[in-house]
Design an enzyme around this catalytic site. Structure first.
Site, short mmCIF file in Angstrom:
data_model
loop_
_atom_site.label_atom_id
_atom_site.label_comp_id
_atom_site.label_asym_id
_atom_site.label_seq_id
_atom_site.Cartn_x
_atom_site.Cartn_y
_atom_site.Cartn_z
CG ASP A 49 -7.03 3.08 18.80
OD1 ASP A 49 -7.57 4.14 19.14
OD2 ASP A 49 -5.96 2.66 19.31
CG HIS A 81 -15.00 6.97 20.13
ND1 HIS A 81 -16.04 6.73 21.00
CD2 HIS A 81 -14.02 6.13 20.49
CE1 HIS A 81 -15.70 5.77 21.84
NE2 HIS A 81 -14.48 5.40 21.55
CD GLN A 140 -10.01 3.66 26.98
OE1 GLN A 140 -10.83 3.42 27.87
NE2 GLN A 140 -9.81 4.88 26.55
#
Length: 421
Positions: free
Chosen positions: A12, A40, A198
Site C-alpha cells: 500500500d 493499486h 504487496q
C-alpha cells in the site's frame, strides 16, 4: 533499461501511481507477483482506476502488459477487470498477456483460503481471495497453470466444478498465453518495467513471517516472475510512504497507540488525509510513524538503488513529525530489523522529532522548491538508510511527482540535501 519497482514497507505504498508514471517511457510492463489480493489505485486525467490484476501500465494504450509467472490469477476477477477497463475506454485486446507459467485461482480455493485462516490459532488476516490456497497448491504440485489449459489428460482429471469454471475462460486465456522468458529476451533492447505487489515486509521469506503473503514481493521475485536472471535488471526502486501503514494482523513496531489520545488523533488524521483504506478490502489501514529500522532493512535485502517517497503531502499541516530510528527491546537498543515476532511485539520505538512545514506542497514540481523542513526530513531518511530518494510524490495525480533522477537514463545520483543538525 530494465527497472524493478517494489514496495519497501507492508504494501500500500503507492506503487500503482509510480509504476503508472514510469510506464510512460516503458514498452513493456510486467507484474511479477501476487494476485487479486493486491490493489493499486491510479489517478489519470482526473479519473481514478482501481486495479487488482492488470498491471498499472495498462492505462497507456500503446503499452504491452504482462501477468508474470509468479502471479496467481483468478480468471473471473481478471476478465471482470478487463471488462470494467473496456467500459471506461481502456482496450487491452492484443496487448495484455499472461505467462504460461502463471498459476490460476479456482473458486474452491477462495472458500478453502477463508476456512484455513479462520481455523488458525493466530489468523493472518487474509483478504480471502484464494491467494494463499493457490500458492499452497502450487508448492504441492497440484495447481493449474495457464500452460496446462490444453493438456487434455490433466484437464479431464480435474473435479467437475473446476472444469466447468475454467471452460468459461479457457479459450480467452489460451489466446493471451505467452512464453514470457522468450518474449523478454526477444524485446531485451526495450525499456521494461517490472511491477511488484504487496511489500518487502510481506514477502514470504523476508517479511514478518507468518504474518506475510504467500508470494515473493521482494526484488528477487522480479527475476522469477519474468523468467530472467538477476543480471537482467539495471535499477531497483523501493516505494515507501512518509509514514507507515499495515493491513491485517502481525507486528507493527511503530503503530500509533489507540489508547494515547494524541497518537490516536494522529492516526485518524493520517488515515483520512492519506485515504488509508484498502483498495481490495476497504479495511482501514493501521497507521504509524515511519519505521527507519524496517526501511533500511528493505533497502539492504533488495539492493535498492533508490527510494521513492509517496504521501509526503499528507504531513503538510503537521506541526511536528516523528520517525523511528531505533527499537528499544527489553532495554536494549536495536537498529537491525529482527526476524522474531515476539521481539517485534516488545518493541518500544525510539523516536526522533522533526519540525513540520505547514505549507501546501502538492503543486511543487522541483525538489529545491520544497520547504527546508521537508528536505531535511528526506535527507535524514537518505542518510539513515544509506539510500537516495530519487522520486517524491506529493499527490495522487501523475503531474504531482518530483523527479530527482531520471531512472530511465540513470547515471548521475540525485542531488542530496544537507542533513539536519
Amino acid at each position: 533499461m530494465k527497472v524493478v519497482v517494489i514496495g519497501a514497507q507492508w504494501g500500500d505504498e503507492g506503487k500503482g501511481k509510480i509504476v503508472d508514471y514510469l510506464a510512460g517511457e516503458a514498452g513493456i510492463i510486467l507484474r511479477f507477483s501476487g494476485g487479486a489480493n493486491a490493489g493499486h489505485t491510479i489517478v489519470a486525467d482526473g479519473s481514478e482506476y482501481a486495479l487488482h490484476l492488470v498491471p498499472s501500465g495498462a492505462l497507456y494504450k500503446d503499452k504491452r502488459v504482462i501477468l508474470g509467472a509468479g502471479m496467481v490469477v483468478d480468471p473471473a476477477a481478471l476478465f471482470n477487470e478487463i471488462e470494467l477497463l473496456s467500459k471506461r475506454g481502456v482496450d487491452t485486446a492484443g496487448r495484455l498477456f499472461i505467462s504460461d507459467r502463471a498459476h490460476l485461482v479456482l473458486p474452491r480455493y477462495i472458500a478453502a483460503d477463508k476456512a484455513r485462516d479462520a481455523a488458525r490459532s493466530m489468523p493472518i488476516g487474509t483478504t480471502g481471495r484464494g491467494i494463499g490456497e493457490a500458492y499452497r497448491m502450487k508448492s504441492e504440485r497440484g495447481g493449474v497453470r495457464a500452460a496446462d489449459l490444453d493438456w487434455a489428460e490433466m484437464f479431464d482429471a480435474l473435479p467437475r466444478e473446476d472444469r466447468d469454471f475454467l471452460s468459461l475462460y479457457r479459450e480467452h486465456l489460451l489466446a493471451m498465453r505467452l512464453d514470457v522468458s522468450a518474449y523478454l529476451h526477444e524485446h531485451r533492447d526495450e525499456n521494461i518495467l517490472f511491477e511488484g505487489a504487496q511489500g518487502t515486509l510481506l514477502d514470504l521469506d523476508l517479511g514478518t513471517y507468518p504474518y506475510v503473503s504467500s508470494g515473493m514481493s521482494g526484488a528477487a521475485g522480479a527475476a522469477f516472475g519474468g523468467g530472467v536472471g538477476p543480471k537482467f535488471f539495471d535499477r531497483i526502486l523501493g516505494v515507501c510512504k512518509a509514514y507507515s501503514t499495515r493491513v491485517g494482523n502481525g507486528p507493527f513496531p511503530t503503530e500509533f497507540n489507540a489508547l494515547d489520545e494524541k497518537e490516536d488523533g494522529l492516526c485518524r488524521f493520517i488515515r483520512e488525509a492519506g485515504r488509508e483504506y484498502g483498495v481490495t478490502t476497504g479495511r482501514p489501514r493501521r497507521c504509524g510513524y515511519l519505521d527507519l529500522v524496517a526501511l533500511r532493512y528493505a533497502c539492504r535485502c533488495n539492493s535498492l538503488d533508490s527510494l521513492v517517497m509517496t504521501h509526503l503531502d499528507v504531513y503538510d499541516s503537521a506541526g511536528e513529525i516523528k520517525v523511528c530510528e531505533g527499537y528499544d527491546i527489553d532495554g536494549v537498543l536495536v537498529r537491525d530489523f529482527p526476524a522474531s515476532i515476539t521481539a517485534l511485539d516488545r518493541v518500544r520505538p525510539v523516536l526522533r522529532s522533526f519540525r513540520g512545514w505547514n505549507t501546501d506542497i502538492s503543486g511543487i514540481s522541483d525538489f529545491d522548491a520544497l520547504p527546508e523542513a521537508a528536505r531535511d526530513y528526506i535527507a535524514f531518511i537518505e542518510d539513515y538508510c544509506e539510500t537516495p530518494v530519487s522520486i517524491v510524490s506529493v499527490g495522487c495525480e501523475r503531474a504531482q511527482t518530483i523527479i530527482r533522477e531520471d531512472v530511465w537514463r540513470a547515471g548521475c545520483q540525485p542531488s542530496r540535501s544537507s542533513s539536519p543538525a
